[in-house]
Design an enzyme around this catalytic site. Structure first.
Site, PDB file in Angstrom:
ATOM      1  N   ARG A 110       0.834  -1.206   0.000  1.00  0.00           N
ATOM      2  CA  ARG A 110       0.000   0.000   0.000  1.00  0.00           C
ATOM      3  C   ARG A 110       0.866   1.252   0.000  1.00  0.00           C
ATOM      4  NH1 ARG A 110      -2.788   0.615   4.513  1.00  0.00           N
ATOM      5  NH2 ARG A 110      -1.664  -0.970   5.698  1.00  0.00           N
ATOM      6  N   LYS A 160       7.113 -18.403   7.363  1.00  0.00           N
ATOM      7  CA  LYS A 160       7.017 -19.646   8.135  1.00  0.00           C
ATOM      8  C   LYS A 160       5.677 -20.312   7.831  1.00  0.00           C
ATOM      9  CE  LYS A 160      10.073 -17.897  11.759  1.00  0.00           C
ATOM     10  NZ  LYS A 160      10.263 -17.633  13.194  1.00  0.00           N
ATOM     11  N   LYS A 193       5.817 -25.016  14.495  1.00  0.00           N
ATOM     12  CA  LYS A 193       5.618 -24.333  15.783  1.00  0.00           C
ATOM     13  C   LYS A 193       4.390 -23.430  15.759  1.00  0.00           C
ATOM     14  CE  LYS A 193       7.108 -20.109  14.403  1.00  0.00           C
ATOM     15  NZ  LYS A 193       6.754 -18.731  14.729  1.00  0.00           N
ATOM     16  N   THR A 228       7.106 -18.642  20.515  1.00  0.00           N
ATOM     17  CA  THR A 228       5.811 -18.510  19.853  1.00  0.00           C
ATOM     18  C   THR A 228       4.673 -19.037  20.717  1.00  0.00           C
ATOM     19  OG1 THR A 228       6.937 -18.773  17.737  1.00  0.00           O
ATOM     20  CG2 THR A 228       4.562 -19.004  17.705  1.00  0.00           C
ATOM     21  N   ARG A 284       1.249 -14.070  16.975  1.00  0.00           N
ATOM     22  CA  ARG A 284      -0.037 -14.066  16.278  1.00  0.00           C
ATOM     23  C   ARG A 284      -0.759 -15.402  16.423  1.00  0.00           C
ATOM     24  NH1 ARG A 284       2.201 -12.292  10.592  1.00  0.00           N
ATOM     25  NH2 ARG A 284       4.201 -12.162  11.616  1.00  0.00           N
TER      26      ARG A 284
END
Length: 345
Positions: A42, A115, A200, A257, A264
């Site tokens: 963007r 990933k 993971k 993670t 996330r």
């Protein structure tokens, strides 16, 4: 290929999300004399980076270095860059590479920060890159490890792994991204480093679900440990090395993670555990949780290789609506009793 010495002429990072922007910042911080260019999908993101030295959507008030510029014109970003770093959502990579291929320098090395596995082909990102760009192994590398973008952007010390079949190329990349707060190690086990970073995410979804269901640390430690075991089994079946799983790209990335609210995938799992639907989770997330996208591909690959991955299988069953989050823990606990070191297959 010829030996890589010194610094790249320019570094291009394609993808201005949190990790792409952070990695560009690492390289720019490490070498203020180096031109680092970031491609943003963007134009308004590129404009903010160039005028305010901020990418506020992803990195809030973190100030970016003066030698880091951005553009929505990918041709400008790639021009003259002999190190190209890819940080786009895994499932969008292949179609974008076709357009980027004519713009690459003839000797450019391409690095994957992604990933995920490609759905439909179960291909790792390095495999997609080699197929679409027609590059030999020694011109494709991956970077993985316990690399939560916001912590690195804040210059909190971390380590990572640069993997390439050519040790000299891996070291050249590592030299380029060694900053006072970012320490890359090198490895030739591309398969192990990639699989560690892929699986993971799925295990982190499971740990996040456990958090959302208010399960305790014993439960989460059990999932992390058995998750590492199934990640290791898949890695070995694909020709990777067990030592990689005990290192930064295996255990290190898995722990970070699965444990951090900045993850996330952990966040997506927690929201599922709290009762949100998958559609509601996707609407809530500002960036892709790769475990949601890649879970099915991981399971398909495992089935193809004859590797049993019960945690992955259960998470995919939740994602595809076959079982509820309430059924996840009982499903994992009703498996046949066996020795801890025994293969689950």
């Amino acid at each position: 290929m010829s030996a890589r010495t010194g610094l790249p002429a320019a570094v291009a990072v394609l993808g201005a999300g949190s990790w792409g922007t952070t990695f560009a910042k690492v390289v720019a911080d490490a070498h203020p004399e180096l031109e680092v260019r970031l491609w943003a999908r963007r134009a308004e993101v590129a404009e903010e980076i160039n005028t305010s030295h901020l990418n506020s959507k992803y990195l809030k008030d973190i100030v970016l270095p003066e030698n880091l510029g951005a553009s929505a014109d990918v041709a400008k970003v790639l021009a003259g860059a002999d190190l190209v770093v890819l940080a786009v959502p895994a499932q969008t990579l292949r179609p974008q590479l076709a357009g980027w291929k004519p713009l690459l320098e003839d000797t450019a090395v391409v690095v994957s920060l992604m990933k995920g596995l490609e759905r439909g082909t179960d291909a790792r990102m390095s495999e997609v890159i080699k197929e679409e760009l027609g590059l030999p192994d020694e011109r494709v590398a991956v970077i993985s490890g316990p690399n939560l973008a916001m912590e690195i952007a804040r210059k909190e010390p971390t380590a990572s792994v640069v993997a390439c079949t050519d040790r000299e190329v891996a070291q050249w990349i590592a030299n380029t991204c060694t900053a006072s707060y970012f320490r890359p190690y090198t490895n030739t086990d591309v398969v192990g480093v990639e699989i560690g970073g892929i699986v993971k995410n799925v295990i982190a979804l499971c740990v996040g679900i456990c958090d959302g269901k208010h399960m305790g640390d014993n439960t989460k430690a059990s999932v992390i440990t058995r998750g590492l075991a199934e990640t290791t089994r898949l890695t070995l079946a694909l020709g990777g090395e067990v030592e990689t799983m005990a290192g930064l790209a295996g255990l290190g990335d898995l722990v970070a993670t699965c444990s951090s609210p900045l993850s996330r995938n952990h966040t997506a799992g927690r929201l599922l555990g709290e009762g949100l639907s998958l559609d509601e989770v996707n609407l809530r997330m500002t960036q892709t949780a790769e475990g949601i996208k890649s879970g099915r591909a991981v399971l398909d690959l495992a089935n193809h290789m004859g590797v049993e991955m019960p945690i992955t299988e259960s998470v995919v069953a939740v994602l595809e609506g076959e079982i509820s989050v309430e059924d996840l823990a009982p499903r994992l606990l009703t498996r046949e009793l066996k020795s801890e070191g025994e293969q689950d297959q």
